[in-house]
Design a protein around this motif. Structure first.
Motif, PDB file in Angstrom:
ATOM      1  N   MET A 164      18.721   0.259 -20.750  1.00 59.23           N
ATOM      2  CA  MET A 164      18.029  -0.507 -22.277  1.00 59.23           C
ATOM      3  C   MET A 164      17.769  -1.676 -22.256  1.00 59.23           C
ATOM      4  O   MET A 164      16.963  -1.968 -22.869  1.00 59.23           O
ATOM      5  CB  MET A 164      18.889  -0.141 -23.466  1.00 59.23           C
ATOM      6  N   GLY A 165      18.587  -2.029 -21.138  1.00 56.39           N
ATOM      7  CA  GLY A 165      17.785  -3.780 -20.686  1.00 56.39           C
ATOM      8  C   GLY A 165      18.144  -4.868 -22.247  1.00 56.39           C
ATOM      9  O   GLY A 165      19.639  -5.017 -22.261  1.00 56.39           O
ATOM     10  N   SER A 166      17.102  -5.058 -22.197  1.00 57.70           N
ATOM     11  CA  SER A 166      17.329  -6.293 -22.875  1.00 57.70           C
ATOM     12  C   SER A 166      17.150  -6.250 -24.322  1.00 57.70           C
ATOM     13  O   SER A 166      16.283  -7.461 -25.148  1.00 57.70           O
ATOM     14  CB  SER A 166      16.424  -8.237 -22.882  1.00 57.70           C
ATOM     15  N   LYS A 167      17.136  -4.606 -24.928  1.00 56.69           N
ATOM     16  CA  LYS A 167      16.207  -4.846 -26.290  1.00 56.69           C
ATOM     17  C   LYS A 167      17.485  -5.456 -27.263  1.00 56.69           C
ATOM     18  O   LYS A 167      18.641  -5.518 -27.007  1.00 56.69           O
ATOM     19  CB  LYS A 167      16.188  -3.788 -26.239  1.00 56.69           C
ATOM     20  N   VAL A 168      16.654  -5.538 -28.222  1.00 57.85           N
ATOM     21  CA  VAL A 168      17.744  -5.985 -29.630  1.00 57.85           C
ATOM     22  C   VAL A 168      17.996  -4.639 -30.551  1.00 57.85           C
ATOM     23  O   VAL A 168      17.106  -3.745 -30.075  1.00 57.85           O
ATOM     24  CB  VAL A 168      16.939  -6.748 -30.599  1.00 57.85           C
ATOM     25  N   VAL A 169      19.219  -4.979 -30.442  1.00 65.88           N
ATOM     26  CA  VAL A 169      19.353  -2.925 -30.699  1.00 65.88           C
ATOM     27  C   VAL A 169      20.729  -3.523 -32.456  1.00 65.88           C
ATOM     28  O   VAL A 169      21.237  -4.160 -32.235  1.00 65.88           O
ATOM     29  CB  VAL A 169      21.116  -2.328 -30.186  1.00 65.88           C
ATOM     30  N   LEU A 170      20.542  -2.582 -33.436  1.00 67.62           N
ATOM     31  CA  LEU A 170      20.822  -2.491 -34.567  1.00 67.62           C
ATOM     32  C   LEU A 170      21.668  -1.117 -34.565  1.00 67.62           C
ATOM     33  O   LEU A 170      21.626  -0.099 -34.187  1.00 67.62           O
ATOM     34  CB  LEU A 170      19.244  -2.007 -35.577  1.00 67.62           C
ATOM     35  N   LEU A 171      22.814  -1.362 -34.959  1.00 62.99           N
ATOM     36  CA  LEU A 171      23.952  -0.038 -34.543  1.00 62.99           C
ATOM     37  C   LEU A 171      24.329  -0.223 -35.510  1.00 62.99           C
ATOM     38  O   LEU A 171      24.727  -1.111 -36.829  1.00 62.99           O
ATOM     39  CB  LEU A 171      25.232  -1.084 -33.396  1.00 62.99           C
ATOM     40  N   ARG A 172      24.681   1.653 -36.440  1.00 63.42           N
ATOM     41  CA  ARG A 172      25.108   1.563 -37.283  1.00 63.42           C
ATOM     42  C   ARG A 172      26.802   2.169 -37.001  1.00 63.42           C
ATOM     43  O   ARG A 172      26.785   3.925 -36.957  1.00 63.42           O
ATOM     44  CB  ARG A 172      24.581   3.175 -38.100  1.00 63.42           C
ATOM     45  N   PRO A 173      27.683   2.051 -37.420  1.00 63.11           N
ATOM     46  CA  PRO A 173      28.682   2.127 -37.135  1.00 63.11           C
ATOM     47  C   PRO A 173      29.230   3.177 -38.282  1.00 63.11           C
ATOM     48  O   PRO A 173      29.404   2.934 -38.893  1.00 63.11           O
ATOM     49  CB  PRO A 173      29.895   0.843 -36.972  1.00 63.11           C
ATOM     50  N   LYS A 174      29.775   4.384 -38.227  1.00 61.73           N
ATOM     51  CA  LYS A 174      30.428   5.370 -38.963  1.00 61.73           C
ATOM     52  C   LYS A 174      31.692   4.931 -39.278  1.00 61.73           C
ATOM     53  O   LYS A 174      32.699   4.213 -39.184  1.00 61.73           O
ATOM     54  CB  LYS A 174      30.680   6.248 -38.435  1.00 61.73           C
ATOM     55  N   ARG A 175      31.582   5.191 -41.236  1.00 59.01           N
ATOM     56  CA  ARG A 175      32.975   4.989 -41.963  1.00 59.01           C
ATOM     57  C   ARG A 175      33.002   5.927 -42.792  1.00 59.01           C
ATOM     58  O   ARG A 175      32.223   7.273 -42.553  1.00 59.01           O
ATOM     59  CB  ARG A 175      32.134   3.657 -42.840  1.00 59.01           C
ATOM     60  N   PHE A 176      34.771   6.187 -42.443  1.00 61.78           N
ATOM     61  CA  PHE A 176      35.307   7.368 -42.623  1.00 61.78           C
ATOM     62  C   PHE A 176      36.179   6.972 -43.883  1.00 61.78           C
ATOM     63  O   PHE A 176      37.100   6.551 -43.787  1.00 61.78           O
ATOM     64  CB  PHE A 176      35.854   8.015 -41.504  1.00 61.78           C
ATOM     65  N   GLY A 177      35.224   7.883 -45.131  1.00 63.66           N
ATOM     66  CA  GLY A 177      35.797   6.792 -45.873  1.00 63.66           C
ATOM     67  C   GLY A 177      36.729   8.297 -47.261  1.00 63.66           C
ATOM     68  O   GLY A 177      37.268   9.412 -47.083  1.00 63.66           O
ATOM     69  N   ASP A 178      37.666   7.743 -47.480  1.00 61.80           N
ATOM     70  CA  ASP A 178      38.812   8.606 -48.668  1.00 61.80           C
ATOM     71  C   ASP A 178      39.202   7.490 -50.391  1.00 61.80           C
ATOM     72  O   ASP A 178      38.295   6.425 -49.949  1.00 61.80           O
ATOM     73  CB  ASP A 178      39.568   8.786 -48.232  1.00 61.80           C
ATOM     74  N   GLU A 179      39.805   7.794 -50.881  1.00 61.69           N
ATOM     75  CA  GLU A 179      40.728   7.248 -52.083  1.00 61.69           C
ATOM     76  C   GLU A 179      40.940   5.996 -52.187  1.00 61.69           C
ATOM     77  O   GLU A 179      40.937   5.374 -52.977  1.00 61.69           O
ATOM     78  CB  GLU A 179      41.430   8.517 -53.347  1.00 61.69           C
ATOM     79  N   ARG A 180      41.746   5.663 -51.100  1.00 61.28           N
ATOM     80  CA  ARG A 180      41.599   4.319 -50.402  1.00 61.28           C
ATOM     81  C   ARG A 180      40.813   3.307 -49.643  1.00 61.28           C
ATOM     82  O   ARG A 180      40.987   2.249 -50.167  1.00 61.28           O
ATOM     83  CB  ARG A 180      42.836   5.103 -49.000  1.00 61.28           C
ATOM     84  N   GLY A 181      39.571   4.557 -49.288  1.00 61.27           N
ATOM     85  CA  GLY A 181      38.433   2.961 -48.965  1.00 61.27           C
ATOM     86  C   GLY A 181      37.511   3.543 -48.192  1.00 61.27           C
ATOM     87  O   GLY A 181      37.314   5.071 -47.716  1.00 61.27           O
ATOM     88  N   TRP A 182      37.910   2.768 -46.643  1.00 58.00           N
ATOM     89  CA  TRP A 182      37.323   3.320 -45.865  1.00 58.00           C
ATOM     90  C   TRP A 182      37.806   2.637 -44.247  1.00 58.00           C
ATOM     91  O   TRP A 182      38.584   1.798 -43.917  1.00 58.00           O
ATOM     92  CB  TRP A 182      35.727   3.032 -45.811  1.00 58.00           C
TER      93      TRP A 182
END
Length: 190
Positions: free
Chosen positions: A1-19
Motif C-alpha cells: 500500500m506504500g504511503s496511502k492515507v487509509v480510513l479504517l472501519r473496525p468492526k463493533r460487536f454489540g449486545d444489550e451491554r454495549g459494544w
C-alpha cells in the motif's frame, strides 16, 4: 500500500451491554499495508469546539506515521501531502472521526496532519511510529490558502489555535524533508 492515507472501519460487536471493538491488531493492519511499529500513544482533550491542532509532522530520524481515532466528540481530521516531487504535493484529504462512528485514520510519513474539533470536550487518541522530538518538529500553516483546506468550523465559532500553529510556514516556504515515493495522495477506505 506504500504511503496511502487509509480510513479504517473496525468492526463493533454489540449486545444489550454495549459494544466491543478491536481497535488495533498489527497482523490485521499489515493486510492493509500498515506495518509501522507504533511506539507512543498520545491523548488530547480540546475543551472548545473549533480547536485546530496542526498541521504537524516530524522529520528524520524521528518521522512519524500516525493512527488517529476520536474517543469522545467529533473531529474533522486532515492529511496534507508534503512530499517533494509528488504530483499531489499540497493536496489534502479529510474525514470526520467520532466516538460514534469509531473510524480510524492512518497518516503515513510524508504528510502533515491536523484536525479541528466539531464538539466541545473532544478527546483524540493517536498512535505514532516514533517518539516526539522537539528538534524535528515541523509544520505548515493550518489555513494556508494554497492548500485550501475546507475546515468545517461550527457556525459562528472562531478557531482556537496555539501560538505555535499560528506561526507555521506557508507551504511555498516549506523545505520539505520528505521525497515522493511513487504513491500519489489517495484516501483508501478499508
Amino acid at each position: 500500500m506504500g504511503s496511502k492515507v487509509v480510513l479504517l472501519r473496525p468492526k463493533r460487536f454489540g449486545d444489550e451491554r454495549g459494544w466491543f471493538s478491536e481497535v488495533y491488531n498489527a497482523r490485521v493492519f499489515s493486510k492493509y499495508g500498515i506495518a509501522d511499529q507504533f511506539v507512543q500513544d498520545n491523548h488530547s482533550l480540546s475543551v472548545t469546539a473549533g480547536t485546530v491542532r496542526g498541521l504537524h509532522y516530524q522529520s528524520a530520524p524521528f518521522e512519524q506515521a500516525k493512527l488517529v481515532r476520536c474517543i469522545r466528540g467529533r473531529i474533522f481530521d486532515v492529511a496534507v501531502d508534503i512530499r517533494r516531487g509528488s504530483p499531489t504535493f499540497g493536496r489534502w484529504v479529510g474525514t470526520e472521526l467520532s466516538a460514534e462512528n469509531g473510524l480510524h485514520l492512518y497518516i503515513p510519513v510524508g504528510f502533515a496532519h491536523g484536525f479541528v474539533t466539531l464538539e466541545p470536550f473532544t478527546e483524540v487518541i493517536y498512535k505514532v511510529s516514533n517518539i516526539y522530538s522537539l528538534e524535528n518538529d515541523g509544520g505548515v500553516l493550518w489555513n494556508d490558502p494554497t492548500i485550501g483546506i475546507d475546515w468545517p468550523l461550527p457556525e459562528g465559532v472562531e478557531p482556537t489555535i496555539s501560538s505555535k500553529d499560528r506561526r507555521q510556514p506557508l507551504l511555498c516556504d516549506l523545505n520539505s524533508p520528505f521525497e515522493y515515493d511513487g504513491v500519489p495522495l489517495e484516501l483508501v477506505e478499508m
